[in-house]
Design an enzyme around this catalytic site. Structure first.
Site, PDB file in Angstrom:
ATOM      1  CB  VAL A   1      -2.870   6.416  -3.625  1.00  0.00           C
ATOM      2  CG1 VAL A   1      -3.604   5.159  -4.081  1.00  0.00           C
ATOM      3  CG2 VAL A   1      -3.263   6.788  -2.200  1.00  0.00           C
ATOM      4  CE  LYS A   2       4.471   2.365  -8.250  1.00  0.00           C
ATOM      5  NZ  LYS A   2       5.522   1.409  -7.884  1.00  0.00           N
ATOM      6  CB  VAL A   3      -3.644   4.482  -9.333  1.00  0.00           C
ATOM      7  CG1 VAL A   3      -4.878   3.978 -10.040  1.00  0.00           C
ATOM      8  CG2 VAL A   3      -3.991   5.030  -7.954  1.00  0.00           C
TER       9      VAL A   3
END
Ligand code: E4P
Length: 218
Positions: free
Chosen positions: A86-88
């Site tokens: 998950v890219k945050v």
């Protein structure tokens, strides 16, 4: 050093994967838009298609910028496939969300990182990867490679496990400089990866070998 391809284009992902040296993929909302992928469901389908091509980590970026929204979206993305990371974005609610994901065993890539301080927060929150943007710093007359060196040094000194994923790579020389700086991963456009193969002495040497072989075999 791991090699990721920085695109949402399936043909390019297949081509890089067929080389046999690909370790993963990074995407972002701009790269998804470039492929004309619209709507949450289509985005999710596309991420699964990418995961079915490459046996490695695939970064899928959240659109939400508030804590609850990032958590909801990130959990949905992580449930799509075991290889999803998950890219945050590196904002306050993003750092809080990375801490939450890290406690739950969901892997993360903290993106849009432009300073050692941001990289420190990402590592303290437990990010799996941190993405310093090399090319965008170079674009504004700053030094992207120097940032990679500083983060690698800091993580080494304090023993953080977060991997330095050099992003916003624009050309082949950037890849070489990231290797020299000690980055764990470089995510690159296909052209920059293919550029690593190019050398005029390889081409002229091969031509000479084949010509000599032909002379005695024809
Ligand atoms: C990947 O993780 C980044 O989103 C990407 O490398 C940004 O690249 P750009 O600066 O060329 O848009």
């Amino acid at each position: 050093m791991k090699f990721f391809i920085d695109t949402a284009n399936l043909d390019q992902i297949r081509e890089a994967n067929d080389l046999g040296v690909l370790d993963g993929v990074t995407t972002n909302p701009s790269l998804m838009a470039k492929e004309g992928i619209r709507g949450d469901e289509n985005c999710k389908k596309h991420y699964v298609e990418i995961c079915n091509i490459v046996d490695g980590d695939v970064s899928a970026e959240v659109i939400a910028t508030d804590y609850e929204g990032i958590i909801k979206e990130g959990e949905e993305l992580a449930a799509l496939h075991p290889n999803i990371v998950v890219k945050v974005p590196c904002i306050a609610d993003g750092i809080k969300a990375i801490k939450y994901f890290s406690k739950k065993g969901i892997r993360t890539n903290c993106t849009l990182v432009f300073s050692p301080g941001q990289a420190l927060l990402a590592a303290k929150a437990g990010a799996t990867y941190v993405s310093p943007f090399v090319g965008r710093l170079d674009d504004i007359c700053s030094d992207g490679i120097e940032l990679i060196e500083k983060i690698v040094d800091m993580y080494g000194y304090y023993g953080f496990n977060t991997q330095v994923l050099a992003a916003s790579i624009r050309h082949t020389q950037h890849i070489i400089q990231c290797i020299e700086a000690g980055a764990d991963v470089a995510t690159c456009p296909l052209a920059a990866i293919k550029g690593l193969l190019k050398h005029p002495l390889t081409d002229s040497g091969l031509a000479a070998f084949l010509a000599d072989h032909k002379k005695v075999n024809s």
